[in-house]
Design a protein around this motif. Structure first.
Motif, PDB file in Angstrom:
ATOM      1  N   SER A   1       0.834  -1.259  -0.009  1.00 30.80           N
ATOM      2  CA  SER A   1      -0.180  -0.054   0.131  1.00 30.80           C
ATOM      3  C   SER A   1       0.893   1.321   0.008  1.00 30.80           C
ATOM      4  N   SER A   2       2.098   1.107  -0.135  1.00 25.07           N
ATOM      5  CA  SER A   2       3.198   2.370  -0.153  1.00 25.07           C
ATOM      6  C   SER A   2       3.204   3.121  -1.334  1.00 25.07           C
ATOM      7  N   ALA A   3       1.660   3.650  -1.635  1.00 23.16           N
ATOM      8  CA  ALA A   3       1.388   4.289  -2.817  1.00 23.16           C
ATOM      9  C   ALA A   3       1.178   5.737  -2.561  1.00 23.16           C
ATOM     10  N   THR A   4      -0.062   6.224  -2.634  1.00 23.39           N
ATOM     11  CA  THR A   4      -0.212   7.533  -2.555  1.00 23.39           C
ATOM     12  C   THR A   4       0.002   8.502  -1.359  1.00 23.39           C
ATOM     13  N   GLY A   5      -0.846   8.277  -0.206  1.00 24.27           N
ATOM     14  CA  GLY A   5      -1.213   9.132   0.661  1.00 24.27           C
ATOM     15  C   GLY A   5      -0.156   9.135   1.834  1.00 24.27           C
TER      16      GLY A   5
ATOM     17  N   PHE B   1     -16.998  -7.293   6.321  1.00 22.46           N
ATOM     18  CA  PHE B   1     -17.698  -7.777   5.257  1.00 22.46           C
ATOM     19  C   PHE B   1     -18.193  -8.921   5.250  1.00 22.46           C
ATOM     20  N   GLY B   2     -18.450  -9.596   6.436  1.00 23.33           N
ATOM     21  CA  GLY B   2     -19.144 -10.780   6.532  1.00 23.33           C
ATOM     22  C   GLY B   2     -20.428 -10.991   6.202  1.00 23.33           C
ATOM     23  N   ALA B   3     -21.555  -9.886   6.129  1.00 23.39           N
ATOM     24  CA  ALA B   3     -22.723 -10.144   6.066  1.00 23.39           C
ATOM     25  C   ALA B   3     -23.058  -9.626   4.552  1.00 23.39           C
ATOM     26  N   VAL B   4     -22.335  -9.487   3.868  1.00 23.61           N
ATOM     27  CA  VAL B   4     -22.749  -9.166   2.288  1.00 23.61           C
ATOM     28  C   VAL B   4     -22.369 -10.304   1.389  1.00 23.61           C
ATOM     29  N   ASP B   5     -23.138 -10.010   0.212  1.00 23.15           N
ATOM     30  CA  ASP B   5     -22.929 -11.168  -0.889  1.00 23.15           C
ATOM     31  C   ASP B   5     -21.568 -10.860  -1.498  1.00 23.15           C
ATOM     32  N   PRO B   6     -21.082 -12.087  -1.956  1.00 19.46           N
ATOM     33  CA  PRO B   6     -19.631 -12.100  -2.634  1.00 19.46           C
ATOM     34  C   PRO B   6     -19.210 -10.985  -3.525  1.00 19.46           C
ATOM     35  N   ILE B   7     -20.172 -10.655  -4.332  1.00 21.11           N
ATOM     36  CA  ILE B   7     -19.865  -9.557  -5.438  1.00 21.11           C
ATOM     37  C   ILE B   7     -19.657  -8.151  -4.663  1.00 21.11           C
ATOM     38  N   THR B   8     -20.431  -7.976  -3.792  1.00 18.63           N
ATOM     39  CA  THR B   8     -20.664  -6.465  -3.041  1.00 18.63           C
ATOM     40  C   THR B   8     -19.639  -6.685  -2.103  1.00 18.63           C
ATOM     41  N   ARG B   9     -19.216  -7.747  -1.381  1.00 21.13           N
ATOM     42  CA  ARG B   9     -18.015  -7.956  -0.612  1.00 21.13           C
ATOM     43  C   ARG B   9     -16.581  -7.525  -1.454  1.00 21.13           C
ATOM     44  N   GLN B  10     -16.499  -8.117  -2.723  1.00 22.90           N
ATOM     45  CA  GLN B  10     -15.458  -7.846  -3.637  1.00 22.90           C
ATOM     46  C   GLN B  10     -15.458  -6.329  -3.858  1.00 22.90           C
ATOM     47  N   ARG B  11     -16.322  -5.580  -4.046  1.00 23.84           N
ATOM     48  CA  ARG B  11     -16.429  -4.210  -4.241  1.00 23.84           C
ATOM     49  C   ARG B  11     -16.054  -3.371  -2.891  1.00 23.84           C
ATOM     50  N   LEU B  12     -16.645  -3.693  -1.760  1.00 23.15           N
ATOM     51  CA  LEU B  12     -16.316  -3.078  -0.618  1.00 23.15           C
ATOM     52  C   LEU B  12     -14.898  -3.242  -0.349  1.00 23.15           C
ATOM     53  N   GLN B  13     -14.350  -4.661  -0.539  1.00 19.83           N
ATOM     54  CA  GLN B  13     -12.842  -4.526  -0.088  1.00 19.83           C
ATOM     55  C   GLN B  13     -12.060  -3.500  -1.042  1.00 19.83           C
ATOM     56  N   ASP B  14     -12.178  -3.607  -2.356  1.00 18.50           N
ATOM     57  CA  ASP B  14     -11.795  -3.000  -3.380  1.00 18.50           C
ATOM     58  C   ASP B  14     -11.673  -1.426  -2.979  1.00 18.50           C
ATOM     59  N   GLU B  15     -12.963  -1.071  -2.512  1.00 18.26           N
ATOM     60  CA  GLU B  15     -13.305   0.546  -2.012  1.00 18.26           C
ATOM     61  C   GLU B  15     -12.303   0.692  -0.786  1.00 18.26           C
ATOM     62  N   LEU B  16     -12.383  -0.142   0.108  1.00 15.95           N
ATOM     63  CA  LEU B  16     -11.543  -0.101   1.274  1.00 15.95           C
ATOM     64  C   LEU B  16     -10.109   0.277   0.724  1.00 15.95           C
ATOM     65  N   LEU B  17      -9.522  -0.567   0.163  1.00 12.84           N
ATOM     66  CA  LEU B  17      -8.286  -0.598  -0.256  1.00 12.84           C
ATOM     67  C   LEU B  17      -7.885   0.786  -0.991  1.00 12.84           C
ATOM     68  N   SER B  18      -8.860   1.343  -1.656  1.00 17.39           N
ATOM     69  CA  SER B  18      -8.570   2.521  -2.527  1.00 17.39           C
ATOM     70  C   SER B  18      -8.767   3.690  -1.379  1.00 17.39           C
ATOM     71  N   ILE B  19      -9.657   3.587  -0.577  1.00 13.52           N
ATOM     72  CA  ILE B  19      -9.621   4.565   0.577  1.00 13.52           C
ATOM     73  C   ILE B  19      -8.172   4.443   1.359  1.00 13.52           C
ATOM     74  N   GLN B  20      -7.728   3.251   1.622  1.00 14.87           N
ATOM     75  CA  GLN B  20      -6.528   3.137   2.554  1.00 14.87           C
ATOM     76  C   GLN B  20      -5.492   3.699   1.837  1.00 14.87           C
ATOM     77  N   ARG B  21      -5.381   3.387   0.560  1.00 14.35           N
ATOM     78  CA  ARG B  21      -4.294   3.866  -0.229  1.00 14.35           C
ATOM     79  C   ARG B  21      -4.395   5.446   0.037  1.00 14.35           C
ATOM     80  N   GLU B  22      -5.320   6.226  -0.158  1.00 15.69           N
ATOM     81  CA  GLU B  22      -5.318   7.671   0.233  1.00 15.69           C
ATOM     82  C   GLU B  22      -5.006   8.068   1.817  1.00 15.69           C
ATOM     83  N   LEU B  23      -5.529   7.369   2.655  1.00 15.84           N
ATOM     84  CA  LEU B  23      -5.482   7.811   4.023  1.00 15.84           C
ATOM     85  C   LEU B  23      -4.528   7.160   4.891  1.00 15.84           C
TER      86      LEU B  23
END
Lengths: 213, 420
Positions: B9-13, B183-205
């Motif tokens: 994650s040593s990218a942007t922020g 992300f235990g309570a959501v369906d696999p597709i949503t889970r993948q999206r949420l994981q990606d989003e969190l990673l993207s947020i984390q890259r910034e923060l």
């Protein structure tokens, strides 16, 4: 009977006002007592069977008997009436408050605490608002019941419409005996329905849209 | 594949997280002889995601909850930044630690905005600042503030609730965020999206995130480091995903990670490592004829439609473009975050019929398109590197490392070979 009512309308209004006043005062006290006890029970779950037993057994005590037992302590008059009605009014609210407060998802409470809400803040801002619809349902039952029980208060010279019912009973066979009893009874029923309506409105105003059914 | 390798994650922020140190932390529940957590010592570097995995009852959640003192340790020290958590007031401490649990755990009687505003309010922020912060956070988790701010949780889908849960955890900009099966309570597709989003947020923060999961694939995908726990929170291995997959410390770890770990290594490769192709893009409102011309010049049969903030909204074929100007597409385009894994990429490509997928970066902005050829090329390279390093490691350590079986290596080669 219409003439009877018209002739005594001011007295009827005073009695009706006193009756409602007694019931509302009792229910307000009862709500405070019941919610406080329920909060205690939620914090010490071991007390729950005790609280449930009290609210079950309490309702089986005849109101006449309770008033009799109170007399030596509080004497004749308004105080005894208020204490007796408050006692009965507390029981349904207590039961519902316990169910309502305990029914709040433990995860929500943990999440509230985990975010740094203090224990009182978590209670006031999360647990109570979520339990409120259930508590309010208890208050509605309590008001209905108390309207009836408050009539007994006349026996110890308390206020309210019970006075006319008592008058009617003591004058059985007399000219206006039935009028007295019937008018007061109908008035109690009508007032009880009105109060219930008001409580439904109160529920609408005080329950968050997010949890309204 | 070394333990000291820089975090992915040593990218942007800039790092806004704080280091967390556990020193010999033990938890014994009253009335139980065996400790639930037995002397765990651990350092989580600032700005990294540490994933706690292990069988149920291994003490991973207990360990997590000791960090914000929802569970008080029986002994040992926990330090965040340079402060002992026990030296701070418990409520004040928790207000500086984000806490996100399964399903978001939103308060149903409060609107989305009020849910997010809880901690800022506790910290006494003024109203203007809170309103601005709420909108900013909703934006960050890809929810339109004007649409969602005043909704109640029950009016949201599970995935949206979880997003608000994450926004709430980030609300007061805490250096440390704890997540319990987020992300235990959501369906696999949503889970993948949420994981990606969190990673993207984390890259910034670049917060320090501690996340408990039972899903080893999630751990491999999300973690800068993975902590694998055995009973009583004994550390089986604590290392980067590469090392855990490449050389599990013992049989427990090897079992836990499971067979086919070379396949799992596909989950380690991020899209950001693959070369992206630039596709023809179009803005909503642009003239269709011009767009079509541009696409033909590039030899593209489809165009990526972007909105005013560079977010891909659709990927229509040219023949689907009707009307004078480009309108906002109605399709539900599944984008890939550039931190998504090759596994996710293959998944998405197979499901959308384009033989490729649109890749997004920070704040869902368009980056490019990834296609099968790029992925298979990358997989072949990876396999070659893995074989090489396996050979080296085998000769250096003389077999102390649990070598992957020949089967698995063969399997990996097959996979890379099928498309080649």
């Amino acid at each position: 009977m219409w003439d009877f009512i018209v002739d005594r309308r001011s007295q009827l209004l005073i009695n009706a006002f006193n009756h409602v006043y007694l019931v509302l005062l009792a229910v307000v006290f009862a709500t405070i007592i019941a919610v406080a006890l329920a909060v205690l029970v939620t914090r010490m779950p071991r007390l729950e069977p005790l609280a449930n037993a009290v609210s079950a057994i309490g309702l089986t005590i005849p109101s006449f008997a309770l008033i009799g037992l109170l007399l030596p302590a509080t004497g004749l008059g308004d105080t005894t009436a208020l204490v007796a009605v408050t006692f009965y009014a507390t029981l349904p609210i207590l039961r519902n408050a316990i169910v309502g407060l305990q029914g709040v998802d433990a995860n929500l409470m943990e999440s509230a605490r985990g975010m740094g809400l203090s224990e009182p803040a978590a209670l006031l801002r999360v647990r109570l608002p979520l339990a409120w619809p259930v508590i309010l349902a208890g208050i509605r039952v309590s008001v209905q019941m108390s309207m009836g029980i408050a009539a007994i208060a006349a026996y110890v010279l308390g206020p309210g419409l019970g006075v006319w019912i008592y008058t009617g009973l003591t004058q059985i066979g007399g000219k206006n005996a039935v009028n007295y009893a019937l008018t007061a009874t109908i008035a109690i029923v009508v007032l009880a329905l009105l109060l219930d309506l008001l409580l439904i409105l109160l529920g609408r105003v005080t329950t968050s849209k997010g949890i309204r059914v | 594949m070394t333990a000291t390798e820089a975090a992915p994650s040593s990218a942007t922020g800039e790092v806004s997280g704080a280091e967390i140190r556990l020193e010999d932390v033990t938890k014994v529940y009253p009335g139980q002889k065996a400790p639930a957590v037995d002397g765990i010592s651990l350092t989580i570097p600032a700005g990294e995601i540490a994933m706690f995995v292990g069988p149920s009852g291994c003490g991973k959640t207990t360990t997590l909850k000791m960090i914000n003192r929802l569970i008080e340790p029986s002994s040992g020290t926990i330090v965040i930044g340079d402060q002992d958590v026990r030296k701070r007031g418990v409520d004040e401490l928790r207000r500086t630690i984000g806490y996100v649990i399964q399903g978001g755990s939103l308060f149903p009687h409060m609107t989305v905005a009020k849910n997010i505003a809880i901690v800022p309010k506790l910290l006494g922020w003024d109203d203007d600042r809170i309103v601005k912060r709420v909108d900013e956070l909703l934006d960050l988790v890809s929810l339109d503030p004007s649409r969602y701010r005043d909704r109640y949780p029950r009016e949201l889908s599970g995935g949206q609730q979880q997003r608000v849960g994450v926004a709430r955890g980030l609300a007061a900009d805490p250096p440390v965020i704890l997540m319990d099966e987020p992300f235990g309570a959501v369906d696999p597709i949503t889970r993948q999206r949420l994981q990606d989003e969190l990673l993207s947020i984390q890259r910034e923060l670049r917060k320090t995130i501690v996340c408990v999961t039972h899903d080893i694939d999630e751990a491999i995908k999300m973690g800068d480091r993975i902590l694998i726990l055995q009973e009583q929170a004994h550390i089986a291995q604590y290392d980067t995903p590469d090392v855990i997959l490449g050389s599990p410390a013992n049989e427990f770890v090897a079992d836990f990670v499971g067979a086919g770990s070379s396949l799992k290594q596909l989950s380690l490769a991020r899209i950001s490592e693959v070369e992206l192709r630039s596709a023809t893009t179009a803005r909503i409102g642009e003239r269709t004829a011009e767009v079509a011309q541009r696409a033909q010049a590039n030899g593209d049969l489809a165009v990526v439609v972007l909105d005013d903030r560079d977010r891909p909204r659709g990927w229509p074929w040219l023949r689907q473009l009707k009307g004078e100007t480009i309108v906002e597409p109605t399709e539900d385009l599944v984008n890939l975050d550039s931190r998504a894994t090759l596994n996710d990429a293959l998944d998405t490509m197979l499901s959308n019929g384009h033989g490729g997928a649109v890749v997004t970066g920070d704040r869902d902005a368009y980056l490019g398109v990834v296609d099968f050829v790029a992925v298979t090329d990358h997989m072949r390279d990876m396999q070659a590197r893995a074989n090489q390093s396996a050979a080296e490691a085998g000769s250096e350590t003389g077999g102390t490392r649990i070598a992957r079986s020949d089967d698995e290596i063969d399997h990996g080669t097959d996979l890379a070979g099928t498309d080649g």
